[in-house]
Write a protein that holds these residues in place. Structure first.
Motif, PDB file in Angstrom:
ATOM      1  N   UNK A 426       0.837  -1.215   0.000  1.00 45.38           N
ATOM      2  CA  UNK A 426       0.000   0.000   0.000  1.00 45.38           C
ATOM      3  C   UNK A 426       0.864   1.254   0.000  1.00 45.38           C
ATOM      4  N   UNK A 427       1.824   1.270   0.917  1.00 45.62           N
ATOM      5  CA  UNK A 427       2.658   2.454   1.107  1.00 45.62           C
ATOM      6  C   UNK A 427       3.482   2.766  -0.140  1.00 45.62           C
ATOM      7  N   UNK A 428       3.844   1.712  -0.876  1.00 45.67           N
ATOM      8  CA  UNK A 428       4.677   1.904  -2.069  1.00 45.67           C
ATOM      9  C   UNK A 428       3.866   2.326  -3.293  1.00 45.67           C
ATOM     10  N   UNK A 429       2.555   2.296  -3.180  1.00 48.40           N
ATOM     11  CA  UNK A 429       1.735   2.718  -4.312  1.00 48.40           C
ATOM     12  C   UNK A 429       1.962   4.201  -4.611  1.00 48.40           C
ATOM     13  N   UNK A 433      -0.555   8.626  -1.104  1.00 42.19           N
ATOM     14  CA  UNK A 433      -0.821   9.893  -0.426  1.00 42.19           C
ATOM     15  C   UNK A 433      -2.136  10.505  -0.904  1.00 42.19           C
ATOM     16  N   UNK A 434      -2.369  10.418  -2.189  1.00 44.05           N
ATOM     17  CA  UNK A 434      -3.605  10.957  -2.750  1.00 44.05           C
ATOM     18  C   UNK A 434      -4.814  10.186  -2.222  1.00 44.05           C
ATOM     19  N   UNK A 435      -4.653   8.848  -2.084  1.00 39.16           N
ATOM     20  CA  UNK A 435      -5.743   8.020  -1.572  1.00 39.16           C
ATOM     21  C   UNK A 435      -6.105   8.417  -0.145  1.00 39.16           C
ATOM     22  N   UNK A 436      -5.090   8.603   0.701  1.00 34.81           N
ATOM     23  CA  UNK A 436      -5.343   8.987   2.088  1.00 34.81           C
ATOM     24  C   UNK A 436      -6.042  10.343   2.150  1.00 34.81           C
ATOM     25  N   UNK A 437      -5.555  11.286   1.357  1.00 33.53           N
ATOM     26  CA  UNK A 437      -6.153  12.624   1.350  1.00 33.53           C
ATOM     27  C   UNK A 437      -7.617  12.573   0.910  1.00 33.53           C
ATOM     28  N   UNK A 438      -7.910  11.747  -0.104  1.00 30.16           N
ATOM     29  CA  UNK A 438      -9.287  11.634  -0.601  1.00 30.16           C
ATOM     30  C   UNK A 438     -10.202  11.020   0.454  1.00 30.16           C
ATOM     31  N   UNK A 471       6.388  12.693   5.934  1.00 27.92           N
ATOM     32  CA  UNK A 471       6.218  14.110   6.249  1.00 27.92           C
ATOM     33  C   UNK A 471       4.974  14.676   5.566  1.00 27.92           C
ATOM     34  N   UNK A 472       4.700  14.188   4.367  1.00 28.45           N
ATOM     35  CA  UNK A 472       3.493  14.636   3.662  1.00 28.45           C
ATOM     36  C   UNK A 472       2.240  14.199   4.422  1.00 28.45           C
ATOM     37  N   UNK A 473       2.259  12.980   4.961  1.00 26.63           N
ATOM     38  CA  UNK A 473       1.137  12.504   5.775  1.00 26.63           C
ATOM     39  C   UNK A 473       1.011  13.345   7.043  1.00 26.63           C
TER      40      UNK A 473
END
Length: 594
Positions: A426-429, A433-438, A471-473
């Motif tokens: 998951x993390x390597x996808x 980051x976009x998925x988490x934000x959505x 850091x982005x998360x």
């Protein structure tokens, strides 16, 4: 050693005029006293040395003198190299014209001759005209830091009971061995060893006897192997041996027979003779697998067949054993159908603050009740999902459902956090980051209510790149934690740069920490190290008063486990949350928390 480097001219400037320090550094007592007083008043624990242009010490502070076992007066007037170990030579020659800031690690010597690691930062002293007057050096004793790094290195790569390489080091060596065997077009053998009836020994004689048995087994196995082979303990009663190079199938069979013969003689433990045996599964490269994962699967399938055949035997992998893997294929197909039928759902296990005695959150745990296979454990279906890529669908489901529950609970228990495990794939996808934000935007969850958990191996795999992703998360407002800490590999150098909030001590260390001094020491070291990095510590798998008392005494921050409550469906956890959200019932003694 206290000297300087040929770096860009960055320096400590002193004023010009009649009080120039160029020819008066030692003569002008008033100016020197002001400099000494300024240094002594600095709120730092580092040692400070000032040497003149000839390298002689003109000032040391108390911290520097004590660090090296001297009185201040013993060092003034002596060459700065007196603080370096004998035999180090004259050291790096100072280019007085270009010398600049110089940071480095090295070794210093105490008055009694003992050598210790230090970090040195040297800065040249110049007057306003740029003339070199001397050198100011700050010295930090790195003994404890180096010791901590060494302990974590051992924890990361070696099994605490047998001192053999652990899974992390095994995987590293196996990848290297396969790459070499592939280049040189030769065979390699992988042996899975499982100690027969070890669980019975553990339950009847206790874990202390079980650990001593494992230690003696490891010693015997190691004595039977060549230096070119790798012996590792995966955990529990499982050992793995990588034989490289291989002298044909007959040679591997002979090795397996010798390994089993090691169990013919009893093990003497605390004056008592204990007998044991082992079953062995064997897979060969390249016949039974061309990569690490397939080779491990083949060896595991062979081991299963060996144990099914009556134990105390060895078995080579054969293609007929693929039937054993038919369930795996069936489960993979069943997962895809199960997701469409709504067979996957979340359970939640409460987490408690051990200082305030308050409910702080829960960990979301995925469950699967298949119409075809019944209740399937996550230990079985998660690895399958990882290997076939279905983990992305399951991961999205878990993240979205956990956030929706968090929104529901936030209405009557603000600040409650929900922890979600994130797999390596998951993390390597690229769009993770976009998925988490959505999901955060679509569910309306408060970002601080969401905690994402990553294992050590996942975040260390591409440490430099992962720092930016983490850091982005963090910038989204999400909490971050390292799960199963102590079972993978963490470099202190990276760990201190990761923007994480907490680490979770793996349940394997909690289970025996009351009776196993090694597990207790590891748990205590993890808590101490985490707090030194200003991280919270969460203990997993707490099941007894004794375990809880140990963690409370060591100032562990939070805990979860059956002692508090087992994992429960979302509806049940809602009731659990409401119970402790009541104004007159906001906190409870932990003994009745469940």
């Amino acid at each position: 050693m206290h000297d300087a480097a040929n770096d860009p001219p960055r320096c400590l400037q002193l004023g010009s005029g009649p009080l120039q320090l160029l020819n008066q550094l030692q003569q002008d007592e008033e100016r020197l006293a002001m400099l000494k007083e300024a240094i002594d008043l600095l709120p730092i624990a580092a040692g400070i040395t000032i040497s003149d242009r000839d390298g002689k010490i003109v000032y040391v502070n108390q911290a520097e003198a004590e660090m090296h076992g001297y009185a201040c007066g013993e060092l003034v007037g002596r060459p700065a190299r007196v603080l370096a170990p004998e035999g180090n030579g004259p050291g790096r020659r100072i280019n007085q014209r270009t010398a600049g800031l110089w940071k480095r690690e090295g070794l210093n010597a105490r008055k009694d001759g003992k050598i210790f690691p230090v970090q040195l930062t040297s800065l040249p002293i110049r007057n306003a005209g740029g003339d070199y007057l001397g050198m100011l050096t700050a010295c930090e004793d790195m003994t404890q830091k180096k010791l901590c790094e060494q302990q974590l290195e051992t924890l990361a790569y070696y099994d605490s009971v047998t001192k053999l390489p652990n899974r992390a080091l095994l995987m590293d060596r196996l990848h290297q061995a396969l790459a070499l065997a592939q280049r040189e077009r030769r065979e390699l053998a992988l042996l899975f060893l499982d100690l027969d009836n070890f669980k019975d020994l553990n339950s009847s004689r206790g874990h202390e006897v079980g650990d001593k048995f494992l230690q003696q087994v490891a010693t015997r196995l190691a004595g039977c192997l060549c230096e070119s082979n790798t012996l590792a303990r995966l955990g529990g009663d499982e050992f793995v041996i990588v034989i490289n190079p291989v002298r044909g199938e007959e040679g591997v069979a002979a090795t397996a027979a010798r390994l089993q013969a090691l169990f013919a003689e009893p093990f003497l433990i605390d004056g008592e003779e204990i007998y044991g045996s082992t079953s062995i599964g064997i897979a060969l490269f390249p016949e039974d697998g061309r990569d690490v994962e397939s080779l491990l699967r083949s060896a595991d399938a062979a081991l299963y067949q060996a144990k099914s055949g009556g134990k105390a035997g060895y078995q080579f992998f054969s293609q007929e054993m693929n039937q054993v893997n038919m369930r795996r294929v069936a489960l993979e197909n069943g997962m895809r159908q199960g997701l469409a039928r709504g067979e996957f759902y979340l359970y939640f296990q409460p987490q408690w603050d051990l200082k305030s005695l308050r409910l702080t959150g829960a960990e979301a745990l995925l469950r699967w009740h298949s119409a075809e296979f019944g209740l399937v454990g996550p230990d079985e279906f998660i690895p399958i999902a990882e290997s076939c890529g279905f983990i992305f669908d399951l991961g999205d489901l878990v993240l979205r459902e956990a956030c929706l529950h968090a929104v529901q609970w936030d209405a009557f228990f603000p600040g409650l956090k929900v922890a979600v495990n994130i797999s390596g794939r998951q993390f390597r996808q690229p769009d993770f980051l976009e998925t988490v934000a959505c999901v955060i935007e679509e569910t309306g969850v408060r970002p601080s209510s969401l905690e994402l958990e990553f294992t050590e191996s996942v975040i260390m795999e591409r440490a430099e790149k992962n720092i930016h992703a983490l850091q982005a998360l963090k910038n989204m407002g999400v909490r971050l934690s390292i799960d199963d800490f102590g079972t993978g590999y963490s470099s202190l150098n990276y760990l201190k740069h990761f923007p994480i909030d907490a680490i979770k001590i793996d349940r394997s260390f909690i289970a025996e920490l009351v009776t196993d001094s090694d597990d207790a020491a590891i748990a205590e070291a993890i808590i101490s190290m985490a707090h030194s990095l200003k991280l919270k510590v969460i203990a997993e798998g707490v099941e007894s008063d004794a375990q809880l008392d140990f963690l409370v005494e060591r100032c562990c921050d939070e805990a979860q486990g059956f002692y508090f409550a087992p994992p429960m469906p979302g509806e049940d956890f809602t009731g659990y949350v409401k119970r402790f959200a009541a104004p007159d019932d906001a906190s409870k003694p932990l003994s009745v928390a469940g």
